[in-house]
Design an enzyme around this catalytic site. Sequence first.
Site, mmCIF file in Angstrom:
data_model
loop_
_atom_site.group_PDB
_atom_site.id
_atom_site.type_symbol
_atom_site.label_atom_id
_atom_site.label_comp_id
_atom_site.label_asym_id
_atom_site.label_seq_id
_atom_site.Cartn_x
_atom_site.Cartn_y
_atom_site.Cartn_z
ATOM 1 N N TYR A 1 0.861 -1.192 0.000
ATOM 2 C CA TYR A 1 0.000 0.000 0.000
ATOM 3 C C TYR A 1 0.889 1.230 0.000
ATOM 4 C CZ TYR A 1 -3.202 3.665 1.490
ATOM 5 O OH TYR A 1 -3.916 4.828 1.554
ATOM 6 N N GLU B 1 -3.237 7.618 -4.221
ATOM 7 C CA GLU B 1 -3.283 6.339 -3.518
ATOM 8 C C GLU B 1 -3.063 5.202 -4.511
ATOM 9 O OE1 GLU B 1 -6.031 4.591 -0.039
ATOM 10 O OE2 GLU B 1 -7.088 4.759 -1.957
#
Length: 386
Positions: free
Chosen positions: A109, A197
Amino acid sequence: MNIHEHQAKKILKKYGAPVPEGVHGFSVAEIVDKAKNLNTKKFVLKAQIHAGGRGKAGGIKILNNIDELKVASAELLGKKLITPQTGIDGKEVKRIYVEESSEISKEFYLSCIVDRATSKIAFISSDQGGMDIEEVAKNNPEKIITTRIDFQTEIKNEDCEEVIKIFKLNSDANNQAIKLIKSIYKLFIENDASLIEINPLILTKDNKIICLDAKINFDDNALFRNQEILSLRDLTEEEEKEIEASKHDLSYIKLDGNIGCMVNGAGLAMATMDIIKLYGEEPANFLDVGGGASKEKVSAAFKIILSDRNVKGILINIFGGIMRCDILAQGVVDAANEININVPLVVRLAGTKFEEGKKILDNSGLKIISASDLSDAAKKIVEAIK
């Protein structure tokens, strides 16, 4: 402003970030025709909506051939996906993105945001990619690191190393990841992004770092100097009332309650919504009219609030600083006469010229309920809609 995944990946690629090759389309014929040019064993089909959680809602599929892609595209186009971020009404799929498949070895992530508390740029990274990062933060907080960086033209190598250290990459992949961090940082700074993101960021079986999914948000207040970014706006993905509000320079967000709110100042608007909840009801919206609420602006705000069928009453909460309460009050009276408001209306005024404003409301002949303070206003509007 939010954009679609395929748009985000195109921008990332422009800045040198590695992304899978992909195509997007608005019809089955267009999607199939473009997908034939992809060099892949399998096709990854992705619904393009402004909401997360697409996979669990059936919006992401891995397909073995063109025939399967054709069938899946036909099934998905026009379908409404319901995810935790769409609400119960869901979002209709109007475009589809198809990209080459990747052989995944590890998932990570990575995100980049503005940290308002420290006035720095923050990179958030984790070796737990491909899942809800909020769940990771809740259950395994040690798996997430945050690296805060001072605003500068370029990011330093040592900062990049700090961001990616949790990935535990070999030398070659580590160098790729450093290059990616630099690309993301440059993109973020040059385009006034508020969020980038990548979830998941992957390491492939042949040791390549690739952005497998991408989300980018941009600062609405900076769009005037980013016309190329503004051209990517998809109005069909936005709430109609929010689009109308933006035309009048109103900050509006639709919520699920039954008490419409009109407030000046974001902080006061949040406090107003909180106290409505405290008295047992739910706000129908966030609406900040800003510092200069003219009659036209107030009228537009009323129309937007009343276009929500769930609204049973309206609470106006104004603190006059730059904006005088008498001018606001006259705008409320004029707008109310013009629009024919048929739900209870509670008004609380405080600050500059509030006594004059209260007199205007009291002498208007309208059924306006005056409140002495915020608590009184919330109590009165909750009682009025029962």
